[in-house]
Design a protein around this motif. Structure first.
Motif, PDB file in Angstrom:
ATOM      1  N   GLY A 140      -1.629  -5.632  -0.603  1.00 40.92           N
ATOM      2  CA  GLY A 140      -1.165  -7.084  -0.417  1.00 40.92           C
ATOM      3  C   GLY A 140      -1.451  -7.905  -1.698  1.00 40.92           C
ATOM      4  N   THR A 155      -0.510  -7.561  -4.785  1.00 41.63           N
ATOM      5  CA  THR A 155       0.406  -7.924  -5.681  1.00 41.63           C
ATOM      6  C   THR A 155       1.337  -9.202  -5.075  1.00 41.63           C
ATOM      7  OG1 THR A 155       0.452  -5.603  -5.789  1.00 41.63           O
ATOM      8  CG2 THR A 155       1.895  -6.392  -7.260  1.00 41.63           C
ATOM      9  N   SER A 205      -2.774  -1.702  -9.993  1.00 40.27           N
ATOM     10  CA  SER A 205      -2.791  -1.133  -8.635  1.00 40.27           C
ATOM     11  C   SER A 205      -4.003  -1.454  -7.971  1.00 40.27           C
ATOM     12  CB  SER A 205      -2.516   0.354  -8.927  1.00 40.27           C
ATOM     13  OG  SER A 205      -2.901   1.101  -7.846  1.00 40.27           O
ATOM     14  N   ALA A 258       2.176  10.022  -7.391  1.00 37.30           N
ATOM     15  CA  ALA A 258       1.655   9.292  -8.724  1.00 37.30           C
ATOM     16  C   ALA A 258       0.616  10.161  -9.068  1.00 37.30           C
ATOM     17  CB  ALA A 258       1.508   8.096  -8.478  1.00 37.30           C
ATOM     18  N   ASP A 307       1.335  14.296  -2.325  1.00 40.67           N
ATOM     19  CA  ASP A 307       0.375  15.348  -2.739  1.00 40.67           C
ATOM     20  C   ASP A 307      -0.584  15.390  -1.224  1.00 40.67           C
ATOM     21  OD1 ASP A 307      -2.125  13.239  -3.196  1.00 40.67           O
ATOM     22  OD2 ASP A 307      -0.473  12.530  -3.752  1.00 40.67           O
ATOM     23  N   ASN A 309       0.777  -1.126  -0.068  1.00 38.19           N
ATOM     24  CA  ASN A 309       0.092   0.078   0.041  1.00 38.19           C
ATOM     25  C   ASN A 309       0.679   1.474  -0.049  1.00 38.19           C
ATOM     26  OD1 ASN A 309      -2.778   0.685  -0.013  1.00 38.19           O
ATOM     27  ND2 ASN A 309      -2.738   1.689   1.969  1.00 38.19           N
ATOM     28  N   GLY A 328       2.165   2.556  -2.452  1.00 36.31           N
ATOM     29  CA  GLY A 328       2.144   3.180  -3.837  1.00 36.31           C
ATOM     30  C   GLY A 328       2.961   2.840  -4.857  1.00 36.31           C
ATOM     31  N   LYS A 329       3.286   1.548  -4.725  1.00 33.15           N
ATOM     32  CA  LYS A 329       4.361   0.956  -5.664  1.00 33.15           C
ATOM     33  C   LYS A 329       3.649   0.891  -7.067  1.00 33.15           C
ATOM     34  CE  LYS A 329       6.003  -2.839  -4.350  1.00 33.15           C
ATOM     35  NZ  LYS A 329       5.384  -3.818  -5.637  1.00 33.15           N
ATOM     36  N   SER A 330       2.745   0.278  -7.097  1.00 36.88           N
ATOM     37  CA  SER A 330       2.152   0.240  -8.535  1.00 36.88           C
ATOM     38  C   SER A 330       1.799   1.584  -9.234  1.00 36.88           C
ATOM     39  CB  SER A 330       0.745  -0.833  -8.445  1.00 36.88           C
ATOM     40  OG  SER A 330       0.885  -1.988  -7.640  1.00 36.88           O
ATOM     41  N   SER A 331       1.122   2.333  -8.412  1.00 31.13           N
ATOM     42  CA  SER A 331       0.934   3.526  -9.034  1.00 31.13           C
ATOM     43  C   SER A 331       2.192   4.362  -9.299  1.00 31.13           C
ATOM     44  CB  SER A 331       0.279   4.638  -7.729  1.00 31.13           C
ATOM     45  OG  SER A 331      -0.758   3.841  -7.255  1.00 31.13           O
TER      46      SER A 331
END
Ligand SMILES: Nc1nc2c(ncn2[C@@H]2O[C@H](COP(=O)(O)OP(=O)(O)OP(=O)(O)O)[C@@H](O)[C@H]2O)c(=O)[nH]1
Length: 208
Positions: free
Chosen positions: A58, A60, A53, A185, A153, A34, A36-39
């Motif tokens: 959890g 991925t 994402s 992201a 942000d 969570n 924000g790795k995929s994003s």
């Protein structure tokens, strides 16, 4: 256009030992579930769903490799982005978490093609106990590191700067002076700087 935008899916593996033999420089992405790795991977590659994402932490679980095509040799990728599953998700059994920690550690220490590590940390949470475990592995692996403080942000500029200073101080003993940048992201904060750093690891000759 950034070369990273040309990234395409290359291969998945459920274990480090199942990864293909090292071929070219790899830049891996690691972080707590969570974080924000995929994003981050999606925005860096300018693709909506290259890394999946999900709102369910959890999800991925596979190691996913993405190839960056070589403009001069379309047959062979210039390098790879490696998305490693997030760690520290509370509902995953401790034994499974520990096993994954070891896998991650082995990858970081033993993968000869690993050119750089992107460590993602939620800017509001800061470094957690599990992140420290990973920092130890990264220190042992002696690879270049870039820390992305994600979801920047959500904080005003002044607080972002404070968070950067705090985290740099917290990892200094293990990692020395690490490039640490605020990243978002959604608002594209830090995107150019991160892109430049990653491309430089993959191919020091490429000017983004
Ligand atoms: N405000 C804000 N939210 C973000 C940002 N990046 C990610 N998020 C949100 O944070 C949550 C987790 O993002 P993911 O990219 O799925 O995180 P992940 O680290 O890949 O998660 P795992 O799949 O559990 O490893 C999602 O709800 C995203 O929408 C960001 O830059 N700003």
């Amino acid at each position: 256009m950034s070369l990273l935008h040309r990234a395409t899916f290359y291969q998945s593996a459920s274990k480090v030992s199942q990864l293909p033999a090292p071929r070219g420089p790899e830049v891996c992405f690691v972080g707590r579930s969570n974080a924000g790795k995929s994003s981050a991977i999606n925005v860096l590659t300018n693709q909506k769903r290259l890394a999946y994402s999900s709102k369910t932490p959890g999800r991925t679980r596979l190691i996913n490799m993405f190839g960056i095509p070589d403009p001069l040799d379309p047959e062979h990728p210039l390098g790879y982005l490696v998305d490693l599953p997030g760690y520290g998700y509370a509902s995953v059994a401790l034994a499974a978490q520990q096993e994954w920690g070891r896998e991650l550690g082995n990858y970081l220490v033993q993968r000869p093609s690993l050119a750089g590590v992107v460590l993602l940390i939620d800017i509001r949470r800061g470094i957690t106990k599990q992140d420290y475990g990973l920092v130890e592995w990264i220190a042992q692996a002696k690879r270049p590191v870039l820390i992305l403080l994600t979801k920047a942000d959500k904080l005003p500029y002044g607080q972002r700067q404070k968070a950067i200073a705090t985290i740099r101080k917290e990892v200094a003993t293990q990692l020395g002076d690490v490039e640490t940048i605020a990243f978002s992201a959604t608002n594209r904060i830090g995107l150019e700087e991160a892109t430049e750093k990653i491309l430089n690891w993959i191919s020091p000759q490429v000017v983004p």
